[in-house]
Design an enzyme around this catalytic site. Sequence first.
Site, PDB file in Angstrom:
ATOM      1  CD  GLU A 402      -3.177  -0.864   2.053  1.00 29.20           C
ATOM      2  OE1 GLU A 402      -2.938  -0.302   3.125  1.00 29.20           O
ATOM      3  OE2 GLU A 402      -4.291  -1.288   1.744  1.00 29.20           O
ATOM      4  CD  GLU A 474      -4.720  -5.982   2.813  1.00 26.79           C
ATOM      5  OE1 GLU A 474      -5.436  -5.281   3.551  1.00 26.79           O
ATOM      6  OE2 GLU A 474      -3.489  -5.861   2.734  1.00 26.79           O
TER       7      GLU A 474
HETATM    8  C1  GAL Z   1      -4.994  -2.713   4.679  1.00 23.33           C
HETATM    9  C2  GAL Z   1      -3.596  -3.126   5.100  1.00 23.33           C
HETATM   10  C3  GAL Z   1      -3.623  -4.271   6.094  1.00 23.33           C
HETATM   11  C4  GAL Z   1      -4.644  -4.026   7.156  1.00 23.33           C
HETATM   12  C5  GAL Z   1      -5.970  -3.847   6.497  1.00 23.33           C
HETATM   13  C6  GAL Z   1      -7.104  -3.708   7.466  1.00 23.33           C
HETATM   14  O1  GAL Z   1      -5.009  -1.408   4.232  1.00 23.33           O
HETATM   15  O2  GAL Z   1      -2.859  -3.512   4.000  1.00 23.33           O
HETATM   16  O3  GAL Z   1      -2.358  -4.444   6.670  1.00 23.33           O
HETATM   17  O4  GAL Z   1      -4.295  -2.899   7.884  1.00 23.33           O
HETATM   18  O5  GAL Z   1      -5.925  -2.691   5.691  1.00 23.33           O
HETATM   19  O6  GAL Z   1      -8.289  -3.764   6.777  1.00 23.33           O
END
Ligand code: GAL
Length: 764
Positions: A402, A474
């Site tokens: 990110e 994610e």
């Molecule tokens: C993303 C990040 C993860 C975690 C997640 C929570 O932005 O890559 O490490 O923080 O959000 O939803």
Amino acid sequence: MRTRYELNDGWKFSDFFDEAMTAPDFDDQAMKTVRLPHTVRETPFDYFDESIYQMVSCYRKRFTVPEEWKGKKVVLTFEGAAHEATVYWNGEAVTTHSCGYTSFTVDLTDRLNYGEDAVIAVRLDSRESLNIPPFGFVIDYMTYGGLYRGVSIEVSDRTRLADVFLRTEGTPVAPRLVTEIETENPDGRNVFVRQLLLETSSGESPEEAEGSVLTPRLLGTFYPDAIKRAGNAKAEFRCDVSHIRLWDVDRPDLYMIRTELLDAASLEVVDRVDIRYGFRFAEFRTDGFYLNDKKLRIVGLDRHQSYPYVGYAMPASAQETDAAILKNELGLNAVRTSHYPNAHSFIGACDRLGLLVFTEIPGWQHIGDDAWKAQAVRNVEEMVREYRNHPSIILWGVRINESQDDDALYAKTNETAHRLDPSRQTGGVRFLKKSHLLEDVYTYNDFVHNGTNAGCEPKKNVTSDVSKPYLITEYNGHMFPTKTFDDEEHRRDHLLRHARVLNDVAGEEDIAGSFGWVFADYNTHRDFGSGDRICYHGVLDMFRNAKPAASVYAVRGKENVLEVSSSMDIGEHPASNRGVVWIVTNADSVRMYKNDRLLKEYFPKDSPYKNLAHGPIAVDDLVGDALIEGEHFKPAQAAAVKDLMNYSALYGWDKLPPKIMAKAAKCMALYHMTMADAVRLYNKYVGDWGGSATVYRFDAVKDGKVVKTVRKCPFTKVFLEVRPDRTDLVERETYDVASLRIRAVDENGNLLPYFNEPVSVIPE
Ligand code: GAL
């Protein structure tokens, strides 16, 4: 031939560092004796500050260097030292390694005092102020310190295989094994290479396979000139392996590939490297992911390598248990090791189980200065060189998770990964749409789903180049933190959000698949989580106990699954309206009974999640034929009253839509029913007050047989359910652990989510 010695026992540890501790004759009696894996600070379960594991600590290990090591090559390996380690050999600083997630070696060959005591000392810095990844800004996970993986020494001939890299090329019907070797040959011995394929029933190493028959098959002998000359050399050779079975997620066939260096005159085996390997073709294409030329939708979760209390410090068996949960309990075919490479014991288990792995360099949003960036590039190099023989790994993550675009940095990381491994593509996880794509695959965290809208964005809205492959890395996570002890609606909605995303990704032909955030809850920094230093984003809790959302994945596995999203206790809900209850199953149908009276049989086609083979199914009938049987209503009256009762049971009396109001009016006008009738019938058939306790039974039926039953009724007794992941503890490289998953359940095995008593475990 080489021998490996594990060095995990008898370390001395101090939670502060003093230069004097590096001296061989330092009196270390006051230091604590520890075994590896070790964490610099055992942590509370929750409500602790991340500063407690941040320190400069010291480890010391004394041992005698055997006389027999004379003339040998001796290499010391640290598999995980979080986060910056300076190693001292007999008081002299010999190396500093600045990544807590990759291994490193120290060549001791010319430093040995044969027959005498030697001391390894490590100055270990686990402060988050270090100018290395992932540090520099905030991080949504704790970064625990320690020598938290293993340490070993390998002793070999000085003429040896310094590295062996295996990859597969060709086609699924005509695969070839490509081997790249690096050799050391200080004296210019006349050596050649022999390669064998050893077939074991389940891919264990030849030593572990004791008792099982190993069939060696000669792959080839090779005589590259370069390796005979004095010095270091590289060589590459190919063998036809059309006779092998390919590795895939359903049948992860593994072989032992034995690469040997032989003396040409005596035919003595000078060195030997055994690698457990699977032959497979993994490729992301424009329209998705292909394994061995067959399209496969990636369904995975992200995983942090942390555990309660011990942080990162867990031996192989716990790592293997996580992999087994992902594959066998959650039915997944993939895992992303967010946000750093995980232990070889974990990835090795993925190899054996057929679980695809997306692994990546350490980092979280922040990119530092030039020195920091140089370390990030080194991390790519270390990661690829260290992990590239694992067949389960299908993609290298070469961006800081990110982070913003940084073309100069990411040109280097991509080049490094491609140079060191021409067989794998690169990805780099971003939250940016249409960002610069220097990688082969656009890997994106899609958090668009908010519980009411689409589960994912279409590929064309996200990627900067639609001709390149696209993978979601994610989803969910912070969009809906969910605790095991949250109220029922919340836990149910968590389940539905996971179902929605899976369903909608499955509906997009050109999305290679998705990884959900996250496998299990984890301890995190103060900027994240619920204020108690826990991020409740897991499909499992920190102890790896399942939340209801886990069932959405589990239906993909081999076990029979039947999850009912409600305890059926009306008092749990606002205004005592139960809300919609959802059934998750992989059976052919589910029959729902109330006090042994069939209410309705539900089928997979009843699920609104049309792209899922086993999507959640809503319970929409709490009445069944009761009104015909119990009240002797005619079918039309029974149907109208039933609709009225079902609707009010789900949504409450006060929210009846016009369609249902019309039915109420019909009941009053045509059947002369009164409000008092309505209340009486509701209380009798839906309300479940008074009288004998109501029992709701759900029978999952497969091939005409009831394969699983869930019974929901008021509990009378609390039981502790204890599920060990193993019953034998076996010391191999180091100590062993077993996990006991403990849950409070009622007499029907239903979780009691609000049971909050302490449990003591007293070792015998
Ligand atoms: C993303 C990040 C993860 C975690 C997640 C929570 O932005 O890559 O490490 O923080 O959000 O939803």
